[in-house]
Every structure is written in structure tokens, then in C-alpha cells.
Design a protein around this motif. Structure first.
Motif, short mmCIF file in Angstrom:
data_model
loop_
_atom_site.label_atom_id
_atom_site.label_comp_id
_atom_site.label_asym_id
_atom_site.label_seq_id
_atom_site.Cartn_x
_atom_site.Cartn_y
_atom_site.Cartn_z
N TRP A 172 6.75 9.89 -5.18
CA TRP A 172 5.86 10.97 -5.61
C TRP A 172 4.87 10.34 -6.58
N ILE A 173 3.58 10.51 -6.32
CA ILE A 173 2.59 9.88 -7.20
C ILE A 173 1.48 10.84 -7.59
N LYS A 174 0.94 10.56 -8.77
CA LYS A 174 -0.34 11.09 -9.22
C LYS A 174 -1.23 9.87 -9.32
N PHE A 175 -2.45 9.96 -8.84
CA PHE A 175 -3.32 8.79 -8.86
C PHE A 175 -4.77 9.18 -9.07
N ASN A 176 -5.55 8.21 -9.48
CA ASN A 176 -7.00 8.35 -9.58
C ASN A 176 -7.63 7.34 -8.64
N PRO A 210 -2.64 0.51 -4.57
CA PRO A 210 -2.35 0.74 -6.00
C PRO A 210 -2.51 -0.55 -6.80
N ILE A 211 -3.43 -0.53 -7.76
CA ILE A 211 -3.68 -1.75 -8.54
C ILE A 211 -2.60 -1.98 -9.60
N ASN A 212 -1.82 -0.95 -9.91
CA ASN A 212 -0.82 -1.07 -10.98
C ASN A 212 0.57 -0.63 -10.52
N LEU A 213 0.95 -0.99 -9.31
CA LEU A 213 2.27 -0.64 -8.78
C LEU A 213 3.34 -1.50 -9.44
N THR A 233 0.85 -1.18 0.00
CA THR A 233 0.00 0.00 0.00
C THR A 233 0.89 1.23 0.00
N ILE A 234 0.27 2.38 -0.22
CA ILE A 234 1.01 3.64 -0.15
C ILE A 234 0.37 4.48 0.94
N GLN A 235 1.17 4.82 1.95
CA GLN A 235 0.69 5.65 3.05
C GLN A 235 0.77 7.11 2.60
N ILE A 291 -2.44 4.26 -10.31
CA ILE A 291 -1.32 5.21 -10.38
C ILE A 291 -1.23 5.74 -11.80
N VAL A 292 -1.30 7.05 -11.92
CA VAL A 292 -1.18 7.72 -13.22
C VAL A 292 0.30 7.93 -13.54
N ASP A 293 1.07 8.36 -12.52
CA ASP A 293 2.51 8.54 -12.69
C ASP A 293 3.17 8.38 -11.32
N ILE A 294 4.37 7.87 -11.31
CA ILE A 294 5.09 7.65 -10.06
C ILE A 294 6.58 7.92 -10.27
N LYS A 295 7.19 8.56 -9.28
CA LYS A 295 8.63 8.85 -9.30
C LYS A 295 9.19 8.53 -7.92
N LYS A 296 10.45 8.13 -7.88
CA LYS A 296 11.09 7.90 -6.59
C LYS A 296 11.20 9.22 -5.84
#
Length: 122
Positions: free
Chosen positions: A95-99, A80-83, A65-67, A115-120
Motif C-alpha cells: 500500500w503506497i502514497k506517492f508523489n 520509486p526513487i526511495n524504495l 518498479t511498482i505495478q 514514496i511518501v508512505d508505504i505499508k506491506k
């Protein structure tokens, strides 16, 4: 004679165009490598949120999960279903953008999200 001159000028014009493209490609590659440094303020302005990857092997929990920081609560969890596999590291900041998703929860404590976009993060 006219054909020879036309071929000569065509060759010169085409070679100038290809040189320009090579220069543009080089500058694009340089920009990409400098974008790897993370500017938190810029990411926040672009709609990213900082979260922490949390691993759990407890029954009823999602494995990853992401806290996320919350407004009224201290924090909340996303499922996140698509991690991607490379982000499945317990304690890693991201760092994430999500719906948010309107679907049944897969685990007790987390809300489904795409997750729309993710960065470390850092």
C-alpha cells in the motif's frame, strides 16, 4: 514546618503526574500494535493505493518498479526513487502514497515517483 508540608504536597502532586504519563504511554503502545492489521477500506480512504513490486533484470528496465492499477490502461508502472530495501521483493503487495516527479525517466516503462508512505499489503 511550612516548608515540610510544601515539600510533601509537591512530592505527591509530581508523583501523580508521572503515573498518568506511564498510563498514557502504555495505551499508546497498545494502539500501535493493533494498527499493524491492515484495513484496506481505511487505507483507501487515507489515500493509499495497492500496488505490486516487480523486479526486472532486462536492459532498459528499472530493477524495481511498482505495478499500479490504471483507469484507462490495465496498469502502469512507477519507478520509486526511495524504495526501502525491505520492500524489494518481487511480487510483494504494498500500500503506497506517492508523489509523481517531474524528472527524466530512469527506465523505459516506468514513471519516476517519490514514496511518501508505504505499508506491506495483503
Amino acid at each position: 514546618m511550612l516548608k515540610t508540608i510544601l515539600v510533601f504536597f509537591s512530592t505527591i502532586i509530581l508523583s501523580c503526574g508521572s503515573t498518568k504519563k506511564q498510563t498514557q504511554n502504555t495505551s499508546t503502545e497498545e494502539t500501535t500494535s493493533t494498527e499493524e492489521t491492515v484495513d484496506p477500506q481505511k487505507l483507501i480512504e487515507e489515500g493509499y493505493m495497492l500496488g505490486t513490486i516487480v523486479y526486472s533484470d532486462k536492459e532498459g528496465d528499472c530493477p524495481y518498479t511498482i505495478q499500479m492499477p490504471g483507469d484507462k490502461m490495465e496498469f502502469y508502472y512507477l519507478d520509486p526513487i526511495n524504495l526501502e530495501e525491505k520492500f524489494k521483493v518481487d511480487g510483494q503487495k504494498v500500500w503506497i502514497k506517492f508523489n509523481g516527479l517531474r524528472r527524466m525517466n530512469r527506465c523505459d516503462k516506468a514513471t519516476p515517483a517519490e514514496i511518501v508512505d508505504i505499508k506491506k499489503g495483503g
